[in-house]
Design an enzyme around this catalytic site. Structure first.
Site, mmCIF file in Angstrom:
data_model
loop_
_atom_site.group_PDB
_atom_site.id
_atom_site.type_symbol
_atom_site.label_atom_id
_atom_site.label_comp_id
_atom_site.label_asym_id
_atom_site.label_seq_id
_atom_site.Cartn_x
_atom_site.Cartn_y
_atom_site.Cartn_z
ATOM 1 N N HIS A 9 0.844 -1.194 0.000
ATOM 2 C CA HIS A 9 0.000 0.000 0.000
ATOM 3 C C HIS A 9 0.879 1.243 0.000
ATOM 4 O O HIS A 9 2.090 1.170 0.241
ATOM 5 C CB HIS A 9 -0.956 0.001 1.194
ATOM 6 C CG HIS A 9 -0.292 0.033 2.530
ATOM 7 N ND1 HIS A 9 0.523 -0.990 2.991
ATOM 8 C CD2 HIS A 9 -0.312 0.971 3.531
ATOM 9 C CE1 HIS A 9 0.956 -0.695 4.202
ATOM 10 N NE2 HIS A 9 0.475 0.489 4.551
ATOM 11 N N HIS A 36 1.610 3.818 1.901
ATOM 12 C CA HIS A 36 1.976 4.541 3.115
ATOM 13 C C HIS A 36 3.500 4.638 3.151
ATOM 14 O O HIS A 36 4.207 3.715 2.722
ATOM 15 C CB HIS A 36 1.445 3.835 4.361
ATOM 16 C CG HIS A 36 0.036 4.238 4.693
ATOM 17 N ND1 HIS A 36 -0.752 3.519 5.574
ATOM 18 C CD2 HIS A 36 -0.731 5.291 4.267
ATOM 19 C CE1 HIS A 36 -1.937 4.114 5.671
ATOM 20 N NE2 HIS A 36 -1.941 5.180 4.892
ATOM 21 N N ASP A 83 5.953 4.313 5.190
ATOM 22 C CA ASP A 83 6.859 3.311 5.758
ATOM 23 C C ASP A 83 6.950 2.042 4.916
ATOM 24 O O ASP A 83 7.713 1.133 5.246
ATOM 25 C CB ASP A 83 6.471 2.976 7.205
ATOM 26 C CG ASP A 83 5.036 2.508 7.356
ATOM 27 O OD1 ASP A 83 4.199 2.854 6.509
ATOM 28 O OD2 ASP A 83 4.742 1.799 8.340
ATOM 29 N N HIS A 84 6.218 2.004 3.806
ATOM 30 C CA HIS A 84 6.274 0.831 2.928
ATOM 31 C C HIS A 84 6.793 1.147 1.528
ATOM 32 O O HIS A 84 7.018 0.223 0.746
ATOM 33 C CB HIS A 84 4.889 0.182 2.833
ATOM 34 C CG HIS A 84 4.431 -0.414 4.123
ATOM 35 N ND1 HIS A 84 4.537 -1.758 4.417
ATOM 36 C CD2 HIS A 84 3.903 0.169 5.229
ATOM 37 C CE1 HIS A 84 4.073 -1.981 5.636
ATOM 38 N NE2 HIS A 84 3.688 -0.821 6.152
ATOM 39 N N HIS A 123 -7.560 -1.876 5.357
ATOM 40 C CA HIS A 123 -6.739 -0.824 5.950
ATOM 41 C C HIS A 123 -7.353 0.537 5.615
ATOM 42 O O HIS A 123 -8.406 0.610 4.977
ATOM 43 C CB HIS A 123 -5.306 -0.939 5.418
ATOM 44 C CG HIS A 123 -4.284 -0.231 6.252
ATOM 45 N ND1 HIS A 123 -4.288 -0.269 7.629
ATOM 46 C CD2 HIS A 123 -3.208 0.537 5.907
ATOM 47 C CE1 HIS A 123 -3.274 0.444 8.088
ATOM 48 N NE2 HIS A 123 -2.610 0.947 7.066
ATOM 49 N N ASP A 142 -0.596 -4.146 6.003
ATOM 50 C CA ASP A 142 -1.215 -3.765 7.247
ATOM 51 C C ASP A 142 -2.702 -4.052 7.108
ATOM 52 O O ASP A 142 -3.275 -3.752 6.078
ATOM 53 C CB ASP A 142 -1.031 -2.288 7.507
ATOM 54 C CG ASP A 142 0.425 -1.832 7.579
ATOM 55 O OD1 ASP A 142 1.329 -2.585 7.129
ATOM 56 O OD2 ASP A 142 0.672 -0.715 8.030
ATOM 57 N N HIS A 195 6.368 -6.198 11.693
ATOM 58 C CA HIS A 195 5.755 -4.859 11.699
ATOM 59 C C HIS A 195 5.409 -4.426 13.126
ATOM 60 O O HIS A 195 4.263 -4.132 13.455
ATOM 61 C CB HIS A 195 4.505 -4.842 10.807
ATOM 62 C CG HIS A 195 4.064 -3.450 10.424
ATOM 63 N ND1 HIS A 195 3.230 -2.695 11.227
ATOM 64 C CD2 HIS A 195 4.321 -2.685 9.337
ATOM 65 C CE1 HIS A 195 2.992 -1.525 10.649
ATOM 66 N NE2 HIS A 195 3.653 -1.498 9.489
#
EC number: 3.1.26.11
Length: 319
Positions: free
Chosen positions: A62, A64, A66-67, A145, A215, A273
């Site tokens: 996805h 976001h 941090d990914h 999510h 997530d 995670h």
């Protein structure tokens, strides 16, 4: 067996000095597949002495930060490392992944000397099988999510059984190309008689099944996609005491992660995670204990940055 899973990072939100952001790399018979690419992913590759030039595909769950914030760095690295890459790089992710990367490439005037093939996932419309060849396939599953998010399934196909030399000789099958064709699963005609692979091969060897899930909020349906999987790497962001926060933020607790894999009868569960608030080992072991209490008969472990899991028959061994 040439099937390894490398844990490049295990954290969420922001990287810590001893815990990079969640990222997993599969090495499979000379090819590599990267799942998520947060900040400092290339540092993990360097530390583990993994060749980024062998990365065939990058699968993003996805959009976001941090990914995905390490993605541009990997793309640049591949172009700057001796100009040896010949194969295109495939990048898979939800709608927006192409715009995100191409905008950065244009604004920063990044020079790349290889092609990028984008495959954007339209959830519930894009066919679940994203890639397939003779040995394996990669599928996606919908996660729950705050934005479009998917999990990935890496499924090894069943392999032909052991070649029975005595049976082959009794059927007068000569050594050479004909035997090889049968071993590869093809039928042959010999002396006007059809010979099937099953005539000279033992029981097929079951392929291994791996899932990468992060997530997501808890979902009963999730278990149906990972039934009897050999290994599932699954997010375990919070302790159970923060289950309401997990529910609000659409994340999992370690207990809920184990509940999902228990229902699916997953053989091995790797927790990943972890929230940045859990900096002490005792916090991580509490996460592990909560998961084990939920799934006492399962094999559950904490993933760690730098961990390597090697396929061995029907399971993965931590190296």
């Amino acid at each position: 067996m040439n099937f390894n899973i490398n844990i490049l990072g295990t954290g969420g939100t922001r990287p810590l000095h001893n815990r990079y952001l969640t990222s997993v790399l599969i090495e499979y018979h000379g090819e590599s597949f990267l799942f998520d690419c947060g900040e400092a992913t290339q540092m993990s590759l360097r530390k583990q002495k993994i060749s980024w030039q062998k990365i065939k595909m990058i699968c993003i769950t996805h959009l976001h930060a941090d990914h995905i914030t390490g993605l541009l760095g990997i793309v640049m690295l591949m172009a700057q490392s001796g100009n040896t890459r010949k194969e295109p790089l495939t990048i898979i992710g939800p709608i927006g992944i192409k715009k995100y990367l191409e905008t950065n490439i244009e604004l920063l005037r990044v020079h790349k000397n290889y092609d990028i093939i984008y495959k954007e996932i339209i959830i519930n419309k894009t066919e679940s099988i994203l890639y397939e060849d003779k040995k394996k396939r990669i599928e996606y599953i919908k996660l729950k999510h705050s934005i479009d998010c998917v999990g990935y399934l890496f499924i090894e196909k069943n392999k032909p059984g052991k070649f029975d030399t005595q049976k082959a000789e009794s059927l007068n099958i000569p050594k050479g190309p004909i035997r090889k064709k049968l071993q590869e699963g093809h039928e042959v005609i010999l002396n006007e008689k059809k010979i099937l692979p099953s005539d000279i091969l033992g029981e097929p060897q079951k392929g291994l099944k791996f899932a990468y899930i992060t997530d997501t909020a808890y979902s009963e349906e999730l278990s149906t996609h990972i039934k009897n999987f050999n290994l599932v790497i699954i997010e375990s962001t919070f302790k159970n005491e923060l289950k309401e926060e997990a529910k609000k933020k659409l994340h999992l607790t370690a207990k809920l992660a184990a509940k999902i894999t228990k229902k699916a009868k997953v053989h091995q569960t790797g927790l990943i995670h972890f929230s940045e608030r859990y900096t002490l080992n005792k916090d991580l072991f509490e996460l592990l204990d909560e998961a084990k209490q939920e799934y006492p008969n399962g094999e559950i472990f904490l993933t760690k940055d730098g961990m390597r899991l090697k396929a061995n028959k029907d399971k993965f061994i931590i190296k």
